[in-house]
Design a protein around this motif. Structure first.
Motif, PDB file in Angstrom:
ATOM      1  N   ILE A  13      50.583  40.003  31.711  1.00 47.31           N
ATOM      2  CA  ILE A  13      49.322  40.614  31.281  1.00 47.31           C
ATOM      3  C   ILE A  13      48.179  39.616  31.409  1.00 47.31           C
ATOM      4  CG2 ILE A  13      48.100  41.701  29.367  1.00 47.31           C
ATOM      5  CD1 ILE A  13      50.384  43.361  30.721  1.00 47.31           C
ATOM      6  N   LYS A  14      48.448  38.369  31.087  1.00 44.27           N
ATOM      7  CA  LYS A  14      47.424  37.328  31.260  1.00 44.27           C
ATOM      8  C   LYS A  14      47.033  37.199  32.729  1.00 44.27           C
ATOM      9  CE  LYS A  14      48.589  34.527  27.199  1.00 44.27           C
ATOM     10  NZ  LYS A  14      49.056  33.198  26.719  1.00 44.27           N
ATOM     11  N   ARG A  15      48.010  37.363  33.617  1.00 45.46           N
ATOM     12  CA  ARG A  15      47.726  37.323  35.060  1.00 45.46           C
ATOM     13  C   ARG A  15      46.815  38.484  35.456  1.00 45.46           C
ATOM     14  NH1 ARG A  15      50.635  40.292  39.065  1.00 45.46           N
ATOM     15  NH2 ARG A  15      50.052  39.635  41.179  1.00 45.46           N
ATOM     16  N   LEU A  16      47.085  39.683  34.927  1.00 43.94           N
ATOM     17  CA  LEU A  16      46.242  40.838  35.232  1.00 43.94           C
ATOM     18  C   LEU A  16      44.803  40.587  34.801  1.00 43.94           C
ATOM     19  CD1 LEU A  16      48.383  43.984  34.266  1.00 43.94           C
ATOM     20  CD2 LEU A  16      47.824  43.147  36.550  1.00 43.94           C
ATOM     21  N   LEU A  17      44.627  40.024  33.638  1.00 43.18           N
ATOM     22  CA  LEU A  17      43.285  39.743  33.134  1.00 43.18           C
ATOM     23  C   LEU A  17      42.561  38.745  34.018  1.00 43.18           C
ATOM     24  CD1 LEU A  17      44.087  39.573  29.309  1.00 43.18           C
ATOM     25  CD2 LEU A  17      42.807  41.373  30.491  1.00 43.18           C
ATOM     26  N   GLN A  18      43.282  37.763  34.515  1.00 39.26           N
ATOM     27  CA  GLN A  18      42.675  36.784  35.411  1.00 39.26           C
ATOM     28  C   GLN A  18      42.309  37.420  36.750  1.00 39.26           C
ATOM     29  OE1 GLN A  18      45.582  33.582  35.478  1.00 39.26           O
ATOM     30  NE2 GLN A  18      44.424  32.428  33.959  1.00 39.26           N
ATOM     31  N   LEU A  19      43.140  38.335  37.228  1.00 35.61           N
ATOM     32  CA  LEU A  19      42.837  39.040  38.474  1.00 35.61           C
ATOM     33  C   LEU A  19      41.582  39.890  38.317  1.00 35.61           C
ATOM     34  CD1 LEU A  19      46.386  40.183  39.669  1.00 35.61           C
ATOM     35  CD2 LEU A  19      44.921  38.475  40.760  1.00 35.61           C
ATOM     36  N   GLN A  20      41.397  40.448  37.144  1.00 35.35           N
ATOM     37  CA  GLN A  20      40.201  41.237  36.885  1.00 35.35           C
ATOM     38  C   GLN A  20      38.955  40.366  36.836  1.00 35.35           C
ATOM     39  OE1 GLN A  20      40.868  43.446  33.259  1.00 35.35           O
ATOM     40  NE2 GLN A  20      41.239  45.321  34.394  1.00 35.35           N
ATOM     41  N   ASP A  21      39.070  39.232  36.167  1.00 31.61           N
ATOM     42  CA  ASP A  21      37.895  38.427  35.860  1.00 31.61           C
ATOM     43  C   ASP A  21      37.502  37.419  36.932  1.00 31.61           C
ATOM     44  OD1 ASP A  21      37.739  39.759  33.452  1.00 31.61           O
ATOM     45  OD2 ASP A  21      38.831  38.213  32.341  1.00 31.61           O
ATOM     46  N   LYS A  22      38.458  36.984  37.753  1.00 31.63           N
ATOM     47  CA  LYS A  22      38.190  35.864  38.655  1.00 31.63           C
ATOM     48  C   LYS A  22      38.438  36.223  40.118  1.00 31.63           C
ATOM     49  CE  LYS A  22      39.326  32.490  35.048  1.00 31.63           C
ATOM     50  NZ  LYS A  22      40.198  31.357  34.666  1.00 31.63           N
ATOM     51  N   SER A  23      37.354  36.150  40.886  1.00 30.80           N
ATOM     52  CA  SER A  23      37.439  36.440  42.318  1.00 30.80           C
ATOM     53  C   SER A  23      38.400  35.487  43.019  1.00 30.80           C
ATOM     54  CB  SER A  23      36.052  36.341  42.948  1.00 30.80           C
ATOM     55  OG  SER A  23      36.114  36.513  44.347  1.00 30.80           O
ATOM     56  N   ARG A  24      38.380  34.224  42.623  1.00 29.88           N
ATOM     57  CA  ARG A  24      39.243  33.244  43.303  1.00 29.88           C
ATOM     58  C   ARG A  24      40.721  33.563  43.126  1.00 29.88           C
ATOM     59  NH1 ARG A  24      37.232  30.067  38.981  1.00 29.88           N
ATOM     60  NH2 ARG A  24      38.859  29.410  37.496  1.00 29.88           N
ATOM     61  N   ASN A  25      41.087  34.151  41.972  1.00 32.04           N
ATOM     62  CA  ASN A  25      42.477  34.546  41.762  1.00 32.04           C
ATOM     63  C   ASN A  25      42.857  35.713  42.656  1.00 32.04           C
ATOM     64  OD1 ASN A  25      41.752  32.950  39.342  1.00 32.04           O
ATOM     65  ND2 ASN A  25      43.805  33.485  38.659  1.00 32.04           N
ATOM     66  N   ARG A  26      41.933  36.667  42.803  1.00 35.55           N
ATOM     67  CA  ARG A  26      42.198  37.810  43.688  1.00 35.55           C
ATOM     68  C   ARG A  26      42.370  37.343  45.127  1.00 35.55           C
ATOM     69  NH1 ARG A  26      38.256  40.159  40.165  1.00 35.55           N
ATOM     70  NH2 ARG A  26      36.535  39.785  41.612  1.00 35.55           N
ATOM     71  N   LYS A  27      41.498  36.436  45.558  1.00 35.17           N
ATOM     72  CA  LYS A  27      41.567  35.940  46.933  1.00 35.17           C
ATOM     73  C   LYS A  27      42.826  35.100  47.155  1.00 35.17           C
ATOM     74  CE  LYS A  27      36.569  35.968  47.651  1.00 35.17           C
ATOM     75  NZ  LYS A  27      35.338  35.150  47.835  1.00 35.17           N
ATOM     76  N   LYS A  28      43.184  34.286  46.176  1.00 33.58           N
ATOM     77  CA  LYS A  28      44.357  33.425  46.304  1.00 33.58           C
ATOM     78  C   LYS A  28      45.635  34.249  46.433  1.00 33.58           C
ATOM     79  CE  LYS A  28      46.870  29.714  43.938  1.00 33.58           C
ATOM     80  NZ  LYS A  28      46.903  28.820  42.741  1.00 33.58           N
ATOM     81  N   GLU A  29      45.750  35.302  45.629  1.00 34.30           N
ATOM     82  CA  GLU A  29      46.961  36.118  45.638  1.00 34.30           C
ATOM     83  C   GLU A  29      46.906  37.245  46.670  1.00 34.30           C
ATOM     84  OE1 GLU A  29      48.881  37.297  42.079  1.00 34.30           O
ATOM     85  OE2 GLU A  29      47.865  35.791  40.840  1.00 34.30           O
ATOM     86  N   GLY A  30      45.699  37.555  47.157  1.00 31.95           N
ATOM     87  CA  GLY A  30      45.574  38.635  48.138  1.00 31.95           C
ATOM     88  C   GLY A  30      45.789  40.007  47.545  1.00 31.95           C
ATOM     89  N   VAL A  31      45.425  40.166  46.263  1.00 37.26           N
ATOM     90  CA  VAL A  31      45.595  41.447  45.580  1.00 37.26           C
ATOM     91  C   VAL A  31      44.363  41.751  44.737  1.00 37.26           C
ATOM     92  CG1 VAL A  31      48.118  41.267  45.504  1.00 37.26           C
ATOM     93  CG2 VAL A  31      46.756  40.393  43.588  1.00 37.26           C
ATOM     94  N   PHE A  32      44.276  42.994  44.275  1.00 34.26           N
ATOM     95  CA  PHE A  32      43.200  43.383  43.375  1.00 34.26           C
ATOM     96  C   PHE A  32      43.700  44.503  42.480  1.00 34.26           C
ATOM     97  CE2 PHE A  32      42.875  46.100  47.049  1.00 34.26           C
ATOM     98  CZ  PHE A  32      42.522  47.338  46.563  1.00 34.26           C
ATOM     99  N   ILE A  33      42.913  44.824  41.450  1.00 30.20           N
ATOM    100  CA  ILE A  33      43.328  45.805  40.446  1.00 30.20           C
ATOM    101  C   ILE A  33      42.477  47.065  40.522  1.00 30.20           C
ATOM    102  CG2 ILE A  33      43.398  46.252  37.961  1.00 30.20           C
ATOM    103  CD1 ILE A  33      44.254  43.432  37.527  1.00 30.20           C
ATOM    104  N   VAL A  34      43.148  48.203  40.383  1.00 33.38           N
ATOM    105  CA  VAL A  34      42.475  49.501  40.326  1.00 33.38           C
ATOM    106  C   VAL A  34      42.874  50.180  39.023  1.00 33.38           C
ATOM    107  CG1 VAL A  34      42.283  51.792  41.352  1.00 33.38           C
ATOM    108  CG2 VAL A  34      42.397  49.769  42.813  1.00 33.38           C
ATOM    109  N   GLU A  35      41.889  50.684  38.319  1.00 33.18           N
ATOM    110  CA  GLU A  35      42.145  51.381  37.049  1.00 33.18           C
ATOM    111  C   GLU A  35      41.840  52.864  37.188  1.00 33.18           C
ATOM    112  OE1 GLU A  35      40.135  51.599  32.629  1.00 33.18           O
ATOM    113  OE2 GLU A  35      40.067  49.702  33.709  1.00 33.18           O
TER     114      GLU A  35
END
Length: 268
Positions: A13-35
């Motif tokens: 869950i902490k990872r999901l929150l970081q993916l939401q809040d931080k562009s660099r995390n999305r780019k690093k992992e190559g994923v994004f979140i849809v609600e």
């Protein structure tokens, strides 16, 4: 057995929150979140690959989640049940649908744009920064059924949750490419696409222009407008006459006026 998460302190869950809040995390992992179910359905329809489905049984039926997962069978997404407390911690919206999906992102390169006809209509936005404006531009493009949206020198990550939310999922319904101003101008010229830059200098009133041939309507920010590079390379600068005390309007409103005039001409 179905995996369940009941603590907001869970590492996942902490990872999901970081993916939401931080562009660099999305780019690093190559994923994004849809609600949300609607946005998830639009992403799946747009060919995006789902990796994980998180759902709250208090808000959505498991059978509905299974239907969503079946639409992304190629990636065999994992389905994870989360408690209402956890969902409320992760969800952006107060009124929501109980589904949060993690998708693989795309590169959105100019070379990947495919035009279905010889006279495409394109919306180009230079250096957009506010997620709400970008989302509104994408909604306008979807409503007018433009052939592509191109973003030059973006200041915000395309998969910013606020863009996905404000676009109501239209980030997935449009053909979107990203590049710098120089390469986009070169791309348009190589494709023999007319460049119509919204600007005050040396401009003609927008409804006097024939947008029926291949056309790119280019808009800039409200604060600084378009860079000189666009004005020097435009086929024609265009202007929306103003009747009030100011000489500019919201970029998404201006784009809507211009795009729908082009669309109107093409329907005659």
């Amino acid at each position: 057995m179905l995996k369940k998460i009941t603590s907001a302190q869970n590492r996942e869950i902490k990872r999901l929150l970081q993916l939401q809040d931080k562009s660099r995390n999305r780019k690093k992992e190559g994923v994004f979140i849809v609600e949300g179910k609607r946005e998830t359905q639009l992403a799946l329809k747009g060919g995006y690959e789902a990796v994980h489905f998180y759902f709250c049984p208090n808000l959505v039926d498991f059978d509905e989640v299974i239907k969503l997962a079946k639409a992304s069978e190629e990636t065999s997404p994992e389905i994870i049940e989360i408690s209402l407390e956890v969902y409320e911690k992760v969800a952006y919206r107060g009124s929501t649908e109980g589904v949060i999906t993690v998708f693989n992102s795309r590169e959105h390169e100019l070379k990947d744009i495919v035009f279905k006809n010889q006279n495409p209509l394109i919306l180009v936005a230079e250096a957009p920064e506010k997620p709400g404006n970008i989302g509104a531009l994408l909604r306008t493009a979807d409503a007018a059924a433009v052939d592509a949206v191109i973003i030059a020198n973006p200041k915000t990550d395309l998969y910013n949750p606020n863009i996905i939310r404000s676009s109501v999922g239209c980030v997935f319904t449009n053909q979107v490419a990203i590049g710098n101003t120089t390469e986009i101008i070169e791309f348009l010229k190589n494709k023999n696409i007319g460049i119509y830059a919204a600007a005050l200098q040396s401009s003609r009133v927008y409804h006097e222009i024939d947008f029926s041939p291949a056309s790119a309507i280019v808009v800039g920010t409200e604060a600084t407008g378009l860079s000189d590079q666009w004005l020097e390379n435009s086929t024609q600068n265009i202007i929306i006459p103003m009747q009030g005390a100011i000489d500019s309007m919201n970029v998404s409103v201006a784009a809507g006026i211009l795009i729908f005039e082009a669309s109107r001409q093409r329907s005659i």
